[in-house]
Design a protein around this motif. Structure first.
Motif, mmCIF file in Angstrom:
data_model
loop_
_atom_site.group_PDB
_atom_site.id
_atom_site.type_symbol
_atom_site.label_atom_id
_atom_site.label_comp_id
_atom_site.label_asym_id
_atom_site.label_seq_id
_atom_site.Cartn_x
_atom_site.Cartn_y
_atom_site.Cartn_z
ATOM 1 N N LEU A 129 7.490 -13.383 2.205
ATOM 2 C CA LEU A 129 8.847 -12.988 1.824
ATOM 3 C C LEU A 129 9.835 -13.816 2.648
ATOM 4 O O LEU A 129 9.720 -13.880 3.880
ATOM 5 C CB LEU A 129 9.064 -11.501 2.101
ATOM 6 N N ARG A 154 2.786 -22.499 -10.384
ATOM 7 C CA ARG A 154 3.299 -21.165 -10.087
ATOM 8 C C ARG A 154 3.448 -20.368 -11.366
ATOM 9 O O ARG A 154 3.613 -20.930 -12.441
ATOM 10 C CB ARG A 154 4.638 -21.217 -9.342
ATOM 11 N N ALA A 165 5.496 -16.845 -12.554
ATOM 12 C CA ALA A 165 6.376 -15.709 -12.314
ATOM 13 C C ALA A 165 6.018 -14.600 -13.298
ATOM 14 O O ALA A 165 5.449 -14.863 -14.360
ATOM 15 C CB ALA A 165 7.828 -16.128 -12.485
ATOM 16 N N PRO A 172 15.908 -17.367 -5.434
ATOM 17 C CA PRO A 172 15.201 -16.212 -6.027
ATOM 18 C C PRO A 172 14.323 -16.609 -7.207
ATOM 19 O O PRO A 172 13.251 -16.014 -7.401
ATOM 20 C CB PRO A 172 16.349 -15.296 -6.439
ATOM 21 N N ASP A 198 12.487 -19.039 -7.456
ATOM 22 C CA ASP A 198 11.225 -19.616 -7.001
ATOM 23 C C ASP A 198 10.163 -18.539 -6.771
ATOM 24 O O ASP A 198 9.006 -18.858 -6.489
ATOM 25 C CB ASP A 198 11.428 -20.388 -5.689
ATOM 26 N N THR A 199 10.555 -17.291 -6.891
ATOM 27 C CA THR A 199 9.608 -16.191 -6.716
ATOM 28 C C THR A 199 8.499 -16.270 -7.751
ATOM 29 O O THR A 199 8.769 -16.332 -8.957
ATOM 30 C CB THR A 199 10.332 -14.842 -6.827
ATOM 31 N N GLN A 214 1.397 -15.236 -2.972
ATOM 32 C CA GLN A 214 2.686 -14.729 -3.445
ATOM 33 C C GLN A 214 3.829 -15.278 -2.607
ATOM 34 O O GLN A 214 3.798 -15.203 -1.364
ATOM 35 C CB GLN A 214 2.706 -13.201 -3.394
ATOM 36 N N THR A 236 7.908 -14.646 -2.401
ATOM 37 C CA THR A 236 9.022 -13.812 -2.840
ATOM 38 C C THR A 236 10.278 -14.240 -2.097
ATOM 39 O O THR A 236 10.296 -14.263 -0.861
ATOM 40 C CB THR A 236 8.744 -12.325 -2.568
ATOM 41 N N VAL A 237 11.291 -14.611 -2.872
ATOM 42 C CA VAL A 237 12.566 -15.041 -2.297
ATOM 43 C C VAL A 237 13.595 -13.962 -2.632
ATOM 44 O O VAL A 237 13.977 -13.792 -3.787
ATOM 45 C CB VAL A 237 13.009 -16.403 -2.845
ATOM 46 N N SER A 238 14.013 -13.246 -1.605
ATOM 47 C CA SER A 238 14.909 -12.116 -1.825
ATOM 48 C C SER A 238 15.647 -11.791 -0.545
ATOM 49 O O SER A 238 15.120 -11.954 0.556
ATOM 50 C CB SER A 238 14.108 -10.896 -2.282
#
Length: 114
Positions: free
Chosen positions: A10, A37, A39, A86, A88-89, A109, A111-113
């Motif tokens: 993350l 990747r 999503a 985001p 890129d998640t 995983q 997660t960009v947040s």
């Protein structure tokens, strides 16, 4: 052949991560190694490629932000991801190809947040 992907996590928007893909044999034995990747709800997409000769290619969406590289001595390919967004998640997968077979690692995983 085994491909072991690691390094996901993350991260806040604008941050960086480095993914690693450790292969059970020389990375130069493959025609190319790639990062894909996927999503949620979307198809798996090619993110970056490095050929046995060292040529690299990137998806338009990551050009200038991501960099693929290898450490031959460690049989490892890396994906340095900077200025993460985001969008890129996704689950990131390592792939290696020869003329007769494809190999996939397990996903990691990202997660960009905030």
């Amino acid at each position: 052949v085994q491909l072991q992907a690691s390094g996901g996590g993350l991260v806040q928007p604008g941050g960086s991560l480095r993914l690693s893909c450790a292969a059970s044999r020389s990375t130069f034995s493959f025609n190319a190694m790639d990062w894909y990747r996927q999503a949620p709800g979307k198809q798996r997409e090619l993110v970056a490629t490095i050929t046995s000769g060292g040529t690299t290619n990137y998806a338009d969406s990551v050009k200038g932000r991501f960099a693929i590289s290898r450490d031959g001595a460690k049989n490892t390919v890396y994906l340095q991801m900077n200025s993460l967004k985001p969008e890129d998640t996704a689950v990131y997968y390592c792939h290696a190809g020869t003329i007769v077979r494809d190999y996939w690692g397990q996903g990691t995983q990202v997660t960009v947040s905030s």
